[in-house]
Design a protein around this motif. Sequence first.
Motif, PDB file in Angstrom:
ATOM      1  N   HIS A   1      23.814  32.845   2.066  1.00  0.00           N
ATOM      2  CA  HIS A   1      23.855  34.099   2.033  1.00  0.00           C
ATOM      3  C   HIS A   1      25.153  34.687   2.916  1.00  0.00           C
ATOM      4  O   HIS A   1      25.817  35.716   2.262  1.00  0.00           O
ATOM      5  N   LEU A   2      25.731  33.843   3.744  1.00  0.00           N
ATOM      6  CA  LEU A   2      26.599  34.344   4.552  1.00  0.00           C
ATOM      7  C   LEU A   2      27.857  33.953   3.861  1.00  0.00           C
ATOM      8  O   LEU A   2      29.059  34.318   4.555  1.00  0.00           O
ATOM      9  N   GLY A   3      27.945  33.240   2.780  1.00  0.00           N
ATOM     10  CA  GLY A   3      28.973  32.815   1.987  1.00  0.00           C
ATOM     11  C   GLY A   3      29.468  31.406   2.014  1.00  0.00           C
ATOM     12  O   GLY A   3      30.707  31.172   1.478  1.00  0.00           O
ATOM     13  N   TYR A   4      28.859  30.712   2.960  1.00  0.00           N
ATOM     14  CA  TYR A   4      29.150  29.244   3.091  1.00  0.00           C
ATOM     15  C   TYR A   4      28.792  28.316   1.660  1.00  0.00           C
ATOM     16  O   TYR A   4      27.885  28.812   1.305  1.00  0.00           O
ATOM     17  N   LYS A   5      29.759  27.502   1.469  1.00  0.00           N
ATOM     18  CA  LYS A   5      29.385  26.455   0.327  1.00  0.00           C
ATOM     19  C   LYS A   5      28.669  25.456   0.981  1.00  0.00           C
ATOM     20  O   LYS A   5      29.135  24.726   1.792  1.00  0.00           O
ATOM     21  N   VAL A   6      27.238  25.347   0.779  1.00  0.00           N
ATOM     22  CA  VAL A   6      26.494  24.377   1.556  1.00  0.00           C
ATOM     23  C   VAL A   6      26.146  23.224   0.625  1.00  0.00           C
ATOM     24  O   VAL A   6      25.626  23.416  -0.495  1.00  0.00           O
ATOM     25  N   ARG A   7      26.362  22.046   1.099  1.00  0.00           N
ATOM     26  CA  ARG A   7      25.994  20.879   0.325  1.00  0.00           C
ATOM     27  C   ARG A   7      24.739  20.337   0.992  1.00  0.00           C
ATOM     28  O   ARG A   7      24.829  19.827   2.254  1.00  0.00           O
ATOM     29  N   TYR A   8      23.479  20.748   0.521  1.00  0.00           N
ATOM     30  CA  TYR A   8      22.300  20.456   1.212  1.00  0.00           C
ATOM     31  C   TYR A   8      21.465  19.133   0.521  1.00  0.00           C
ATOM     32  O   TYR A   8      21.475  18.988  -0.568  1.00  0.00           O
ATOM     33  N   VAL A   9      21.650  17.945   1.131  1.00  0.00           N
ATOM     34  CA  VAL A   9      21.065  16.743   0.869  1.00  0.00           C
ATOM     35  C   VAL A   9      19.682  16.669   1.477  1.00  0.00           C
ATOM     36  O   VAL A   9      19.518  16.495   2.648  1.00  0.00           O
ATOM     37  N   ARG A  10      18.621  16.259   0.657  1.00  0.00           N
ATOM     38  CA  ARG A  10      17.320  16.084   1.134  1.00  0.00           C
ATOM     39  C   ARG A  10      16.919  14.741   0.044  1.00  0.00           C
ATOM     40  O   ARG A  10      17.028  14.923  -1.133  1.00  0.00           O
ATOM     41  N   ASN A  11      16.660  13.677   0.987  1.00  0.00           N
ATOM     42  CA  ASN A  11      16.306  12.444   0.169  1.00  0.00           C
ATOM     43  C   ASN A  11      14.976  12.237  -0.135  1.00  0.00           C
ATOM     44  O   ASN A  11      13.865  13.011   0.096  1.00  0.00           O
ATOM     45  N   ILE A  12      14.602  11.405  -1.084  1.00  0.00           N
ATOM     46  CA  ILE A  12      13.353  10.884  -1.506  1.00  0.00           C
ATOM     47  C   ILE A  12      13.195   9.461  -0.780  1.00  0.00           C
ATOM     48  O   ILE A  12      13.868   8.386  -1.296  1.00  0.00           O
ATOM     49  N   THR A  13      12.153   9.160  -0.102  1.00  0.00           N
ATOM     50  CA  THR A  13      12.070   7.801   0.379  1.00  0.00           C
ATOM     51  C   THR A  13      11.099   7.244  -0.621  1.00  0.00           C
ATOM     52  O   THR A  13       9.822   7.485  -0.791  1.00  0.00           O
TER      53      THR A  13
END
Length: 493
Positions: free
Chosen positions: A63-75
């Motif tokens: 929302h603030l305008g950041y380009k976010v690379r969100y990594v959430r793994n699968i174990t």
Amino acid sequence: MHLYDQQHIKIYNSLSGQKEPFKSITEGYVGMYVCGPTVYSNVHLGNVRTFMSFDMVFRYLKHLGYKVRYVRNITDAGHLENDADAGEDKITKKARLEQIEPMEVVQRYTVDFHNILSIFNFLPPSIEPTATGHIIEQIELISTIIKNGFAYEVNGSVYFDVHKFNETNDYGKLSKRKLDDLIHNTRELDGQSDKKNPQDFALWKKAEPQHIMRWPSPWSDGFPGWHLECTAMSTKYLGDRFDIHGGGMDLKFPHHECEIAQNEAAKGQSPVNYWMHANMLHLNGQRMSKSTGNTVNPDELLSGDNKFFSKAYSPSVIRFFNAQSSYRSVLDLTDDGLLASEKGFHRLMDAINLLDSISSTSTSTLNVSEWKQNCYDAMNDDFNSPILIAHLFDAAKYINQIKDGKASITSEDLKLLKQTMYAFTFDVLGLQNESKKESGTDKLSAAVDILIKLRQEARANKDFALSDKIRDELAEAGIQLKDGKEGTTFTTN
């Protein structure tokens, strides 16, 4: 100019134990890693709470305008029982008990995980890597740690040398534990005789003959240690040092502590600028526990089919309940609490629905710009969603006063109020306006869709009695399910 240039976030950093001004490593970009589920069972409601908190963080940064690379793994490999270095892999154990392939277990519960998060209106992460898809990276990482003198091989297994590492580094700095105290409180356990010291942890485990999941390595046919997986995947996609690492409070030690040690041993630097930990979810004042029966699954909470709650609750009401507590606070899930949240949620939605019908005047009795900044200030203060919600309720009260002719608002302020209410309620908190979204047949469709998903999961779990019960009771209510190649549809009589 982006919003992030005007709004200045402070994040509680578990490493320092205090709130720190947030500054991303690369201006305008944020790298965030969150430890995902071990897919050997249906997703736990406590895990949903953690992922929901970081979904809100993700949403606010975007929302603030950041380009976010969100990594959430699968174990999907290597996570042993009781988070230990000995015992059986959780996924392999489930596969053995059900007499199916381990990857069938992985697939079943990964689908369940995605279904549940979709119901709760989560944004998908940018990347969702799996441990089994990154075996090569993990082997390379182990080789580097051995080369740097911080790991050793014994009988085909490789262990991290905590004592050697602690000579030049601070093992325990995240969890605030001292190695001397860990030594004093450690008892010798069976299966640890290969280790130099009980505090050492596995980077690679040699597979026993009966172990199904195994890969070739320079040391043995085996599988990676649980802690290693997150180090390999986070640095592959976010770099040797990145902005935010999140997870549940229960992962702080040993999992996250070991991640820091592995990174420092391999790369010579700490991997993360801001460590964030979401606190635990309790049920009726006690920790959730399968052994005591004090637990409820997301499906059971959504359907009302449980012994703890008086009714079913919608996904948005549950999200709203979660947001009424700080992510760093223990959250106690109770029927009274959910009932109160349901009332509050509908009061907020009713006010938002009034926004289209109220008329503007020549003056405003609320400083809307100041109120808007108060909303930002709340989220800037370590994502303080309870304070944000308090400000949203202030606006709801104001909207009702306008409707009743007890307050006034200019057309410009009305537009700003509407934009801000929508942004924080729907974009940031991730709530959905159920009164608009699910009116009439839409409401029926949403309810039946939930039941269809529950039936699919029951069939996947070979619980055919529950699957047939859902189908038959829907039929009695005049709703016929039809299974086809494209999935399950329904018709009404």
